[in-house]
Design a protein around this motif. Structure first.
Motif, PDB file in Angstrom:
ATOM      1  N   ALA A  14       0.904  -1.181  -0.008  1.00  0.00           N
ATOM      2  CA  ALA A  14       0.008   0.099   0.036  1.00  0.00           C
ATOM      3  C   ALA A  14       0.784   1.136   0.068  1.00  0.00           C
ATOM      4  O   ALA A  14       0.503   2.330  -0.604  1.00  0.00           O
ATOM      5  N   GLU A  15       2.016   1.258   0.740  1.00  0.00           N
ATOM      6  CA  GLU A  15       2.816   2.249   0.696  1.00  0.00           C
ATOM      7  C   GLU A  15       3.523   2.697  -0.572  1.00  0.00           C
ATOM      8  O   GLU A  15       4.064   3.727  -0.765  1.00  0.00           O
ATOM      9  N   ASN A  16       3.487   1.789  -1.443  1.00  0.00           N
ATOM     10  CA  ASN A  16       4.164   1.905  -2.711  1.00  0.00           C
ATOM     11  C   ASN A  16       3.075   1.956  -3.764  1.00  0.00           C
ATOM     12  O   ASN A  16       3.396   1.592  -4.819  1.00  0.00           O
ATOM     13  N   LEU A  81      17.543   8.941 -12.639  1.00  0.00           N
ATOM     14  CA  LEU A  81      16.960   8.626 -11.436  1.00  0.00           C
ATOM     15  C   LEU A  81      16.246   9.983 -11.054  1.00  0.00           C
ATOM     16  O   LEU A  81      16.344  11.091 -11.443  1.00  0.00           O
ATOM     17  N   ILE A  82      15.067   9.448 -10.516  1.00  0.00           N
ATOM     18  CA  ILE A  82      14.033  10.424  -9.865  1.00  0.00           C
ATOM     19  C   ILE A  82      14.696  11.351  -8.851  1.00  0.00           C
ATOM     20  O   ILE A  82      14.553  12.679  -8.790  1.00  0.00           O
ATOM     21  N   GLU A  83      15.472  10.872  -8.261  1.00  0.00           N
ATOM     22  CA  GLU A  83      16.300  11.326  -7.012  1.00  0.00           C
ATOM     23  C   GLU A  83      17.830  11.435  -7.318  1.00  0.00           C
ATOM     24  O   GLU A  83      18.267  10.474  -6.773  1.00  0.00           O
ATOM     25  N   PRO A  84      18.612  12.088  -8.197  1.00  0.00           N
ATOM     26  CA  PRO A  84      19.726  12.082  -8.643  1.00  0.00           C
ATOM     27  C   PRO A  84      20.746  12.165  -7.295  1.00  0.00           C
ATOM     28  O   PRO A  84      20.327  12.530  -6.188  1.00  0.00           O
ATOM     29  N   ARG A  85      21.854  11.200  -7.530  1.00  0.00           N
ATOM     30  CA  ARG A  85      22.910  11.181  -6.711  1.00  0.00           C
ATOM     31  C   ARG A  85      24.026  11.777  -7.016  1.00  0.00           C
ATOM     32  O   ARG A  85      24.549  11.245  -8.153  1.00  0.00           O
ATOM     33  N   LEU A 128      13.931  -4.974 -11.446  1.00  0.00           N
ATOM     34  CA  LEU A 128      14.768  -3.964 -11.963  1.00  0.00           C
ATOM     35  C   LEU A 128      15.120  -3.037 -10.722  1.00  0.00           C
ATOM     36  O   LEU A 128      16.104  -2.522 -10.268  1.00  0.00           O
ATOM     37  N   ALA A 129      13.991  -2.559 -10.078  1.00  0.00           N
ATOM     38  CA  ALA A 129      14.046  -1.592  -9.057  1.00  0.00           C
ATOM     39  C   ALA A 129      15.052  -2.076  -7.955  1.00  0.00           C
ATOM     40  O   ALA A 129      15.900  -1.366  -7.339  1.00  0.00           O
ATOM     41  N   ALA A 130      14.729  -3.455  -7.468  1.00  0.00           N
ATOM     42  CA  ALA A 130      15.539  -4.087  -6.425  1.00  0.00           C
ATOM     43  C   ALA A 130      17.030  -3.906  -6.789  1.00  0.00           C
ATOM     44  O   ALA A 130      18.041  -3.830  -6.043  1.00  0.00           O
ATOM     45  N   ALA A 131      17.408  -4.405  -8.028  1.00  0.00           N
ATOM     46  CA  ALA A 131      18.867  -4.289  -8.416  1.00  0.00           C
ATOM     47  C   ALA A 131      19.239  -2.905  -8.254  1.00  0.00           C
ATOM     48  O   ALA A 131      20.484  -2.606  -8.047  1.00  0.00           O
ATOM     49  N   LEU A 132      18.464  -1.845  -8.883  1.00  0.00           N
ATOM     50  CA  LEU A 132      19.106  -0.630  -8.742  1.00  0.00           C
ATOM     51  C   LEU A 132      19.404  -0.059  -7.119  1.00  0.00           C
ATOM     52  O   LEU A 132      20.231   0.392  -7.095  1.00  0.00           O
ATOM     53  N   ASP A 158       8.841   3.891  -9.624  1.00  0.00           N
ATOM     54  CA  ASP A 158       9.137   4.557  -8.305  1.00  0.00           C
ATOM     55  C   ASP A 158      10.578   5.350  -8.277  1.00  0.00           C
ATOM     56  O   ASP A 158      10.630   6.055  -7.516  1.00  0.00           O
ATOM     57  N   LEU A 159      11.471   4.870  -9.114  1.00  0.00           N
ATOM     58  CA  LEU A 159      12.979   5.218  -8.883  1.00  0.00           C
ATOM     59  C   LEU A 159      13.477   5.819 -10.183  1.00  0.00           C
ATOM     60  O   LEU A 159      14.471   6.570 -10.164  1.00  0.00           O
ATOM     61  N   ILE A 160      12.809   5.399 -11.345  1.00  0.00           N
ATOM     62  CA  ILE A 160      13.485   6.065 -12.647  1.00  0.00           C
ATOM     63  C   ILE A 160      12.505   6.920 -13.356  1.00  0.00           C
ATOM     64  O   ILE A 160      11.340   6.749 -13.369  1.00  0.00           O
ATOM     65  N   VAL A 161      13.025   7.959 -13.926  1.00  0.00           N
ATOM     66  CA  VAL A 161      12.100   9.014 -14.513  1.00  0.00           C
ATOM     67  C   VAL A 161      11.480   8.281 -15.651  1.00  0.00           C
ATOM     68  O   VAL A 161      12.069   7.735 -16.642  1.00  0.00           O
ATOM     69  N   ASP A 162      10.100   8.429 -15.813  1.00  0.00           N
ATOM     70  CA  ASP A 162       9.331   7.967 -16.982  1.00  0.00           C
ATOM     71  C   ASP A 162       9.459   8.783 -18.108  1.00  0.00           C
ATOM     72  O   ASP A 162       8.903   9.686 -18.243  1.00  0.00           O
ATOM     73  N   GLU A 163      10.227   8.199 -19.056  1.00  0.00           N
ATOM     74  CA  GLU A 163      10.738   8.806 -20.319  1.00  0.00           C
ATOM     75  C   GLU A 163      11.183   7.858 -21.195  1.00  0.00           C
ATOM     76  O   GLU A 163      11.560   6.591 -21.128  1.00  0.00           O
TER      77      GLU A 163
END
Length: 318
Positions: A14-16, A81-85, A128-132, A158-163
């Motif tokens: 639910a949180e995701n 990344l949605i949140e760049p590092r 893919l998200a788990a690997a990232l 949730d982690l990658i920009v949708d493009e």
């Protein structure tokens, strides 16, 4: 799995992005997008083995991610990344990595994610998200060989920009390497073996999901389509009746296969023609297909028979 654990899993889901957040409602739609109720999907005891039919549904990159997963031999595309590092120079998704690894980090902490992996769960988007997430926390020059069996957590979007993805196709796997290899070394021999398995592949007219491949005896165009199957099949039937289903001289429509909820039409092509020679025919076909998709009338008897014949030339990957 105990009821207590199921409720914990339901809360995490639910949180995701669950449509109904209450962990007490197992009849709610599962947030993975499968269309099943939660209790019959990711709330079940065998959730890790369930298949999400369209893991990349709704994403701008869906067709390219399917191509990278299913049939591109050596290819990659940059991700955002949605949140760049600041400490992560780049993130790249690839068709396959050395050893069919799920992910690896380079010496500068740049990240490579693999689509064609040794093992996977039923949700490729979550894999893919788990690997990232592993790579974001890993030390430089680390390798993730296999994905775990998590049934909850972030997914690709949730982690990658949708493009859309800008896919680059390579002639060999030398792009894997960070530095020159020593001739005759084990790395050089492994690379040589990997390169020997590559079938020459090329993008066609920069059309999303469309790729030429030299399969040996003949060449093919495989084209991952974004449309839902019923309207796409109707459009292909209209083109067949109008004798417009091929790509011109030296081509023949041979059928289609399904991959991750999308249809992939396939054409046989003249192997002697250079891949670029199919750019204009493919663009022309794309225009014809768009026009056929826009027709809002019932199929004629001839078109229905054509649709049934086209359906008979399918096989299923998933």
């Amino acid at each position: 799995m105990s009821k207590k654990n199921r409720r914990a899993g339901g809360t995490a889901l639910a949180e995701n992005g669950a449509q109904e957040s209450s962990p007490e409602n197992p009849r709610r739609p599962c947030p993975c997008g499968s269309g099943r109720r939660y209790k019959a999907c990711h709330g079940s005891a065998d959730a890790a083995d369930l298949i999400v039919t369209r893991p990349f549904a709704g994403l701008a990159a869906e067709t390219e991610l399917i191509a990278l997963r299913e049939f591109l031999p050596a290819a990659s595309a940059p991700l955002t990344l949605i949140e760049p590092r600041a400490d992560i120079p780049s993130v790249t998704v690839a068709s396959v990595l050395p050893g069919a690894a799920a992910a690896l980090t380079r010496s500068d902490r740049s990240i490579l994610l693999g689509m064609q992996v040794q093992t996977h769960t039923g949700d490729l988007s979550r894999d893919l998200a788990a690997a990232l997430e592993w790579a974001l926390a890993a030390e430089p020059s680390s390798v993730l060989s296999v994905i775990g069996r998590a049934t909850v957590g972030n997914r690709y979007g949730d982690l990658i920009v949708d493009e859309p993805l800008d896919v680059t196709v390579y002639d060999d796997f030398s792009w894997w390497l960070e530095e020159e290899i020593v001739p005759g070394s084990e790395v050089a021999l492994s690379l040589e073996r990997a390169n020997a398995a590559i079938m020459p592949t090329a993008r066609v007219a920069d059309l999303p999901g469309a790729y030429w491949v030299d399969a040996g005896e003949r060449a093919h165009l495989r084209w991952v389509r974004p449309e839902d199957e019923p309207p796409l099949m109707a459009a292909l039937a209209r083109l067949h009746v109008a004798d417009q289903l091929d790509l011109g001289s030296g081509s023949r429509y041979v059928g289609s296969f399904r991959a991750h909820g999308r249809l992939v039409p396939v054409w046989d092509l003249d192997r002697d023609a250079h891949p670029s020679e199919w750019d204009e025919p493919a663009r022309a076909f794309a225009d014809r297909l768009a026009a056929a998709l826009a027709v809002d009338e019932p199929l004629t008897d001839a078109e229905r028979r054509a649709r049934d014949g086209i359906l008979g030339r399918q096989f299923t990957l998933r």
